[in-house]
Design a protein around this motif. Structure first.
Motif, mmCIF file in Angstrom:
data_model
loop_
_atom_site.group_PDB
_atom_site.id
_atom_site.type_symbol
_atom_site.label_atom_id
_atom_site.label_comp_id
_atom_site.label_asym_id
_atom_site.label_seq_id
_atom_site.Cartn_x
_atom_site.Cartn_y
_atom_site.Cartn_z
ATOM 1 N N ALA A 29 18.887 6.945 45.167
ATOM 2 C CA ALA A 29 19.900 7.029 44.117
ATOM 3 C C ALA A 29 21.018 7.968 44.514
ATOM 4 N N ALA A 30 20.683 9.080 45.249
ATOM 5 C CA ALA A 30 21.712 10.000 45.689
ATOM 6 C C ALA A 30 22.631 9.348 46.708
ATOM 7 N N GLU A 31 22.030 8.540 47.608
ATOM 8 C CA GLU A 31 22.875 7.841 48.571
ATOM 9 C C GLU A 31 23.749 6.809 47.888
ATOM 10 N N ALA A 32 23.212 6.102 46.879
ATOM 11 C CA ALA A 32 24.011 5.088 46.179
ATOM 12 C C ALA A 32 25.157 5.720 45.410
ATOM 13 N N LEU A 33 24.929 6.908 44.855
ATOM 14 C CA LEU A 33 25.976 7.595 44.095
ATOM 15 C C LEU A 33 26.895 8.422 44.981
ATOM 16 N N GLY A 34 26.557 8.539 46.266
ATOM 17 C CA GLY A 34 27.385 9.320 47.185
ATOM 18 C C GLY A 34 27.231 10.806 47.022
ATOM 19 N N LEU A 35 26.070 11.261 46.532
ATOM 20 C CA LEU A 35 25.840 12.687 46.328
ATOM 21 C C LEU A 35 25.350 13.296 47.643
ATOM 22 N N PRO A 36 25.749 14.518 47.938
ATOM 23 C CA PRO A 36 25.268 15.166 49.165
ATOM 24 C C PRO A 36 23.778 15.465 49.076
ATOM 25 N N ALA A 37 23.152 15.497 50.197
ATOM 26 C CA ALA A 37 21.718 15.774 50.223
ATOM 27 C C ALA A 37 21.468 17.208 49.788
ATOM 28 N N TYR A 38 20.536 17.384 48.868
ATOM 29 C CA TYR A 38 20.250 18.722 48.347
ATOM 30 C C TYR A 38 18.772 18.766 47.982
ATOM 31 N N ALA A 39 18.088 19.788 48.516
ATOM 32 C CA ALA A 39 16.642 19.861 48.308
ATOM 33 C C ALA A 39 16.309 20.208 46.876
ATOM 34 N N GLY A 40 17.151 21.029 46.230
ATOM 35 C CA GLY A 40 16.917 21.407 44.840
ATOM 36 C C GLY A 40 16.068 22.642 44.721
ATOM 37 N N VAL A 41 16.216 23.291 43.612
ATOM 38 C CA VAL A 41 15.498 24.544 43.351
ATOM 39 C C VAL A 41 14.362 24.356 42.350
ATOM 40 N N GLY A 42 14.207 23.130 41.838
ATOM 41 C CA GLY A 42 13.161 22.877 40.856
ATOM 42 C C GLY A 42 13.623 23.177 39.444
ATOM 43 N N LEU A 43 12.728 22.921 38.485
ATOM 44 C CA LEU A 43 13.022 23.126 37.066
ATOM 45 C C LEU A 43 12.720 24.561 36.675
ATOM 46 N N GLY A 44 13.773 25.300 36.423
ATOM 47 C CA GLY A 44 13.631 26.671 35.966
ATOM 48 C C GLY A 44 14.292 26.846 34.612
ATOM 49 N N PRO A 45 14.353 28.050 34.089
ATOM 50 C CA PRO A 45 14.994 28.299 32.795
ATOM 51 C C PRO A 45 16.452 27.875 32.761
ATOM 52 N N ALA A 46 17.167 28.054 33.842
ATOM 53 C CA ALA A 46 18.572 27.668 33.870
ATOM 54 C C ALA A 46 18.718 26.157 33.802
ATOM 55 N N GLN A 47 17.858 25.437 34.500
ATOM 56 C CA GLN A 47 17.935 23.973 34.476
ATOM 57 C C GLN A 47 17.586 23.427 33.074
ATOM 58 N N TRP A 48 16.574 24.045 32.454
ATOM 59 C CA TRP A 48 16.228 23.586 31.107
ATOM 60 C C TRP A 48 17.355 23.883 30.097
ATOM 61 N N ALA A 49 17.998 24.984 30.222
ATOM 62 C CA ALA A 49 19.123 25.290 29.341
ATOM 63 C C ALA A 49 20.271 24.322 29.560
ATOM 64 N N ALA A 50 20.530 23.982 30.858
ATOM 65 C CA ALA A 50 21.585 23.007 31.142
ATOM 66 C C ALA A 50 21.229 21.647 30.573
ATOM 67 N N TYR A 51 19.943 21.255 30.677
ATOM 68 C CA TYR A 51 19.511 19.986 30.087
ATOM 69 C C TYR A 51 19.737 19.978 28.568
#
Length: 385
Positions: free
Chosen positions: A135-157
């Motif tokens: 999906a990242a390749e189809a959307l043209g997003l750069p490869a990124y390993a990610g930091v996982g779901l933390g408090p900041a990600q849940w707040a952004a969600y």
């Protein structure tokens, strides 16, 4: 020589009568108390009727005081107090409950907010490394390993989801002839009469109201004519909602309220069966319109006309009134036939005598009038049959 005097009964000395006995105190009291006997009353002692009453006390009267006189004794009628008609209290609605425009945003703002929320959720997923590589390749997003779901990600969600829900959840479509009545926690917040796509606060409660010109054909309702004969009337009411706030929040059901107003007006206004008198039907329609419009105005309804479209007698009196109408038509027809026959006989006899064709005395004239009347009546009957 002694002469014997003959005794004559006429010359006899009067017999001595016994002196009347003095009346005792009991008899004297009994004789003085004479009694009056009546069919409707018992024995009334006379001395009670003429007993000494105390002298009347003069009562000063004001100049405008009215003295009541008993009726039925030849005196004037008793003055009565004027009765004041009770005025029916007018229907009152909360004066603050008046239609006003609600604040809404164009639909483009809601669409933009919803798109931004969806984009925020996608970016947060990429940030957390939850986007699949394909999906990242189809959307043209750069490869990124990610930091996982933390408090900041849940707040952004949460923020992005709330923005998307408010954006897409507040979209509404306004239609011509329809309005939205908005309320928040039981309080009126305004009315939306706009058309097209718009954004309304999704926390507000929406009530759709039809503000188009509407007509309602009622069911047969009880009514009465000028003589009090029971009728069944069907009316056609043309109306619309003028104030959406009063019609929706000021009364439980404005359509049921309008139906009750029409029924109450029919109980006060006499109507006549259609086809009898045209002017009376017009007057009844105008009176019904005025009464229903006055009763429905406080709840935000505007009534244009209330017209009876079908009026018939109630089932319990329909047969009797049908026979009465037939008898009236028959009597009217007989009266017209008799009038025409009398005119024809008079014209015939006048022409015969005026032209000198016949000379008739009173007897011959009566016979001729009788024969002509019978002949004309027989001819009319055969023609009508």
């Amino acid at each position: 020589m002694s002469t014997t005097s003959s005794t004559n009964p006429d010359t006899r000395p009067p017999a001595t009568e016994a002196p009347p006995k003095p009346a005792g105190p009991a008899e004297a009291g009994h004789r003085s108390a004479r009694l009056i006997h009546n069919e409707a009353t018992t024995e009334i002692p006379v001395h009670l009727l003429f007993r000494d009453d105390p002298d009347p006390v003069p009562v000063p009267l004001r100049p405008a005081a009215a003295v009541g006189r008993p009726q039925g004794t030849g005196e004037g009628p008793r003055a009565r107090r004027p009765v004041t008609a009770r005025t029916v209290p007018a229907v009152r609605i909360d004066p603050e409950l008046t239609e006003r425009a609600a604040r809404v945003l164009p639909g483009a703002a809601g669409v933009a907010a919803g798109v931004c929320g969806a984009a925020g959720c996608a970016v947060t997923s990429w940030w957390a490394g939850l986007v699949p590589p394909l999906a990242a390749e189809a959307l043209g997003l750069p490869a990124y390993a990610g930091v996982g779901l933390g408090p900041a990600q849940w707040a952004a969600y949460a923020a992005a989801g709330a923005l998307g829900l408010f954006g897409f959840g507040g979209l509404a479509r306004g239609r011509t002839g329809r309005a939205w009545v908005l309320g928040l926690f039981g309080r009126y917040r305004g009315t939306v009469r706009r058309t097209g796509l718009m954004w309304v606060n999704p926390l507000l409660l929406r009530r759709r109201v039809d503000v188009r010109l509407r007509h309602w054909r009622s069911e047969p309702m009880p009514a009465a004519d000028g003589n009090g004969v029971a009728l069944r009337a069907v009316t056609l009411v043309v109306w619309r909602v003028r104030d959406t706030a009063k019609a929706t929040l000021g009364v439980e059901d404005h359509e049921a309220y309008l139906r009750a107003c029409v029924e109450a007006a029919l109980a006060r206004v006499p109507v006549e069966p259609l086809g009898t008198v045209r002017s009376s039907a017009d007057v009844a329609g105008e009176t019904l319109t005025r009464l229903v419009a006055a009763d429905a105005a406080p709840v935000g309804l505007e009534v244009f006309s209330v017209r009876p479209v079908r009026v018939e007698y109630a089932p319990e009196v329909a047969a009797a009134m049908h026979r009465r109408r037939i008898a009236a038509l028959d009597a009217a027809q007989r009266a017209s036939v008799l009038t025409s026959v009398v005119d024809s006989v008079e014209d015939t006899v006048t022409r015969l005598t005026m032209r000198g064709l016949v000379e008739l005395d009173d007897y011959e004239r009566k016979v001729l009038v009788k024969d002509l009347t019978v002949a004309f009546c027989a001819g009319r009957g055969e023609t009508g049959a």
